[in-house]
Design a protein around this motif. Sequence first.
Motif, PDB file in Angstrom:
ATOM      1  N   SER A 124      43.270  45.644  21.563  1.00 48.33           N
ATOM      2  CA  SER A 124      43.105  44.202  21.775  1.00 48.33           C
ATOM      3  C   SER A 124      42.681  43.918  23.208  1.00 48.33           C
ATOM      4  O   SER A 124      41.843  43.052  23.461  1.00 48.33           O
ATOM      5  N   ARG A 125      43.245  44.657  24.124  1.00 49.83           N
ATOM      6  CA  ARG A 125      42.900  44.478  25.539  1.00 49.83           C
ATOM      7  C   ARG A 125      41.483  44.969  25.835  1.00 49.83           C
ATOM      8  O   ARG A 125      40.737  44.343  26.582  1.00 49.83           O
ATOM      9  N   GLU A 126      41.111  46.085  25.226  1.00 52.15           N
ATOM     10  CA  GLU A 126      39.814  46.692  25.499  1.00 52.15           C
ATOM     11  C   GLU A 126      38.656  46.007  24.764  1.00 52.15           C
ATOM     12  O   GLU A 126      37.554  45.936  25.286  1.00 52.15           O
ATOM     13  N   LEU A 127      38.906  45.543  23.551  1.00 56.63           N
ATOM     14  CA  LEU A 127      37.808  45.065  22.702  1.00 56.63           C
ATOM     15  C   LEU A 127      37.671  43.547  22.634  1.00 56.63           C
ATOM     16  O   LEU A 127      36.696  43.047  22.075  1.00 56.63           O
ATOM     17  N   THR A 128      38.656  42.826  23.155  1.00 55.02           N
ATOM     18  CA  THR A 128      38.555  41.367  23.167  1.00 55.02           C
ATOM     19  C   THR A 128      38.667  40.899  24.609  1.00 55.02           C
ATOM     20  O   THR A 128      39.057  41.665  25.491  1.00 55.02           O
ATOM     21  N   ASP A 129      38.357  39.646  24.828  1.00 56.92           N
ATOM     22  CA  ASP A 129      38.555  39.112  26.180  1.00 56.92           C
ATOM     23  C   ASP A 129      39.802  38.242  26.241  1.00 56.92           C
ATOM     24  O   ASP A 129      39.925  37.368  27.090  1.00 56.92           O
ATOM     25  N   SER A 130      40.736  38.528  25.338  1.00 59.24           N
ATOM     26  CA  SER A 130      42.000  37.787  25.312  1.00 59.24           C
ATOM     27  C   SER A 130      42.867  38.155  26.510  1.00 59.24           C
ATOM     28  O   SER A 130      42.864  39.303  26.969  1.00 59.24           O
ATOM     29  N   VAL A 134      52.505  44.164  27.027  1.00 60.96           N
ATOM     30  CA  VAL A 134      51.102  44.497  26.757  1.00 60.96           C
ATOM     31  C   VAL A 134      50.569  45.403  27.864  1.00 60.96           C
ATOM     32  O   VAL A 134      49.866  46.386  27.591  1.00 60.96           O
ATOM     33  N   MET A 135      50.920  45.100  29.114  1.00 63.03           N
ATOM     34  CA  MET A 135      50.495  45.946  30.239  1.00 63.03           C
ATOM     35  C   MET A 135      51.034  47.365  30.073  1.00 63.03           C
ATOM     36  O   MET A 135      50.307  48.347  30.277  1.00 63.03           O
ATOM     37  N   HIS A 136      52.304  47.482  29.688  1.00 58.87           N
ATOM     38  CA  HIS A 136      52.923  48.799  29.493  1.00 58.87           C
ATOM     39  C   HIS A 136      52.209  49.554  28.366  1.00 58.87           C
ATOM     40  O   HIS A 136      51.876  50.742  28.524  1.00 58.87           O
ATOM     41  N   ALA A 137      51.965  48.878  27.247  1.00 50.93           N
ATOM     42  CA  ALA A 137      51.299  49.513  26.103  1.00 50.93           C
ATOM     43  C   ALA A 137      49.906  49.993  26.488  1.00 50.93           C
ATOM     44  O   ALA A 137      49.505  51.124  26.162  1.00 50.93           O
ATOM     45  N   THR A 138      49.176  49.159  27.204  1.00 58.65           N
ATOM     46  CA  THR A 138      47.814  49.493  27.610  1.00 58.65           C
ATOM     47  C   THR A 138      47.796  50.708  28.532  1.00 58.65           C
ATOM     48  O   THR A 138      47.012  51.637  28.330  1.00 58.65           O
ATOM     49  N   SER A 139      48.682  50.724  29.515  1.00 57.19           N
ATOM     50  CA  SER A 139      48.692  51.858  30.446  1.00 57.19           C
ATOM     51  C   SER A 139      49.194  53.130  29.762  1.00 57.19           C
ATOM     52  O   SER A 139      48.700  54.226  30.040  1.00 57.19           O
ATOM     53  N   LYS A 140      50.145  52.992  28.849  1.00 55.06           N
ATOM     54  CA  LYS A 140      50.663  54.164  28.142  1.00 55.06           C
ATOM     55  C   LYS A 140      49.576  54.813  27.283  1.00 55.06           C
ATOM     56  O   LYS A 140      49.378  56.028  27.331  1.00 55.06           O
ATOM     57  N   ILE A 141      48.868  54.002  26.499  1.00 54.93           N
ATOM     58  CA  ILE A 141      47.820  54.550  25.631  1.00 54.93           C
ATOM     59  C   ILE A 141      46.665  55.098  26.474  1.00 54.93           C
ATOM     60  O   ILE A 141      46.119  56.161  26.170  1.00 54.93           O
ATOM     61  N   ALA A 142      46.311  54.414  27.553  1.00 54.69           N
ATOM     62  CA  ALA A 142      45.252  54.914  28.443  1.00 54.69           C
ATOM     63  C   ALA A 142      45.630  56.292  28.988  1.00 54.69           C
ATOM     64  O   ALA A 142      44.787  57.197  29.070  1.00 54.69           O
ATOM     65  N   GLY A 143      46.887  56.458  29.348  1.00 53.64           N
ATOM     66  CA  GLY A 143      47.359  57.756  29.834  1.00 53.64           C
ATOM     67  C   GLY A 143      47.318  58.825  28.754  1.00 53.64           C
ATOM     68  O   GLY A 143      46.907  59.965  29.005  1.00 53.64           O
ATOM     69  N   LEU A 144      47.729  58.457  27.549  1.00 53.24           N
ATOM     70  CA  LEU A 144      47.708  59.413  26.439  1.00 53.24           C
ATOM     71  C   LEU A 144      46.282  59.834  26.090  1.00 53.24           C
ATOM     72  O   LEU A 144      46.039  60.984  25.725  1.00 53.24           O
ATOM     73  N   ILE A 145      45.345  58.891  26.195  1.00 55.74           N
ATOM     74  CA  ILE A 145      43.941  59.205  25.906  1.00 55.74           C
ATOM     75  C   ILE A 145      43.445  60.306  26.846  1.00 55.74           C
ATOM     76  O   ILE A 145      42.719  61.205  26.432  1.00 55.74           O
ATOM     77  N   LYS A 146      43.866  60.235  28.109  1.00 58.94           N
ATOM     78  CA  LYS A 146      43.441  61.234  29.097  1.00 58.94           C
ATOM     79  C   LYS A 146      44.085  62.595  28.845  1.00 58.94           C
ATOM     80  O   LYS A 146      43.496  63.631  29.149  1.00 58.94           O
ATOM     81  N   GLN A 147      45.302  62.596  28.290  1.00 56.26           N
ATOM     82  CA  GLN A 147      46.055  63.832  28.101  1.00 56.26           C
ATOM     83  C   GLN A 147      45.820  64.493  26.745  1.00 56.26           C
ATOM     84  O   GLN A 147      45.885  65.707  26.632  1.00 56.26           O
ATOM     85  N   GLN A 200      59.778  54.573  16.509  1.00 52.52           N
ATOM     86  CA  GLN A 200      58.566  55.198  17.041  1.00 52.52           C
ATOM     87  C   GLN A 200      57.384  55.082  16.081  1.00 52.52           C
ATOM     88  O   GLN A 200      56.253  54.929  16.513  1.00 52.52           O
ATOM     89  N   ASN A 201      57.652  55.116  14.759  1.00 53.29           N
ATOM     90  CA  ASN A 201      56.538  55.039  13.814  1.00 53.29           C
ATOM     91  C   ASN A 201      55.921  53.639  13.767  1.00 53.29           C
ATOM     92  O   ASN A 201      54.870  53.455  13.157  1.00 53.29           O
ATOM     93  N   ILE A 202      56.544  52.677  14.414  1.00 54.28           N
ATOM     94  CA  ILE A 202      55.979  51.327  14.507  1.00 54.28           C
ATOM     95  C   ILE A 202      55.530  51.030  15.941  1.00 54.28           C
ATOM     96  O   ILE A 202      54.493  50.402  16.151  1.00 54.28           O
ATOM     97  N   VAL A 203      56.275  51.491  16.919  1.00 57.37           N
ATOM     98  CA  VAL A 203      55.956  51.202  18.325  1.00 57.37           C
ATOM     99  C   VAL A 203      54.609  51.815  18.724  1.00 57.37           C
ATOM    100  O   VAL A 203      53.791  51.149  19.354  1.00 57.37           O
ATOM    101  N   TYR A 204      54.358  53.056  18.335  1.00 58.39           N
ATOM    102  CA  TYR A 204      53.106  53.716  18.719  1.00 58.39           C
ATOM    103  C   TYR A 204      51.882  52.976  18.147  1.00 58.39           C
ATOM    104  O   TYR A 204      50.971  52.634  18.914  1.00 58.39           O
ATOM    105  N   PRO A 205      51.851  52.672  16.832  1.00 57.98           N
ATOM    106  CA  PRO A 205      50.708  51.897  16.323  1.00 57.98           C
ATOM    107  C   PRO A 205      50.579  50.527  16.994  1.00 57.98           C
ATOM    108  O   PRO A 205      49.469  50.057  17.268  1.00 57.98           O
ATOM    109  N   ARG A 206      51.703  49.896  17.297  1.00 58.26           N
ATOM    110  CA  ARG A 206      51.681  48.590  17.971  1.00 58.26           C
ATOM    111  C   ARG A 206      51.044  48.730  19.356  1.00 58.26           C
ATOM    112  O   ARG A 206      50.216  47.907  19.760  1.00 58.26           O
ATOM    113  N   GLN A 207      51.411  49.786  20.073  1.00 57.85           N
ATOM    114  CA  GLN A 207      50.836  50.010  21.401  1.00 57.85           C
ATOM    115  C   GLN A 207      49.340  50.288  21.309  1.00 57.85           C
ATOM    116  O   GLN A 207      48.565  49.792  22.131  1.00 57.85           O
TER     117      GLN A 207
END
Length: 117
Positions: free
Chosen positions: A62-68, A85-98, A49-56
């Motif tokens: 990367s998804r939000e700030l680049t056009d990659s 990448v899709m899972h990481a993006t949606s997970k962090i987006a959800g956490l941002i809201k909560q 978890q101490n690596i997965v969360y920062p990776r996500q």
Amino acid sequence: MTVELSQDVLKDVFPQGEVAQVSIERIQEVVSQRFSLSITELCGKKKSQNIVYPRQVAMYLSRELTDSSLPKIGKEFGGRDHTTVMHATSKIAGLIKQDRSVYNLVQELTARVKQVQ
């Protein structure tokens, strides 16, 4: 209200300085520093978890700030699949809201990524 006064008031909100080129590598650097990880750990195979969360978080940025593309981001993070990448993006987006602390973290990292070194 004069133009000069407006510029003076808004200079801290909208700095006129150079903006760093945002790249996946730059995001990896900033996130690695913030979480005291090496880039190798951030992009490696470990799933603790101490690596997965920062990776996500880094994938989200990367998804939000680049056009990659999703596959390109996945490739830069150790050859991961675009669905990861899709899972990481949606997970962090959800956490941002909560969770305000996640929102603040993402804002802080975004500012650091955009700073010129």
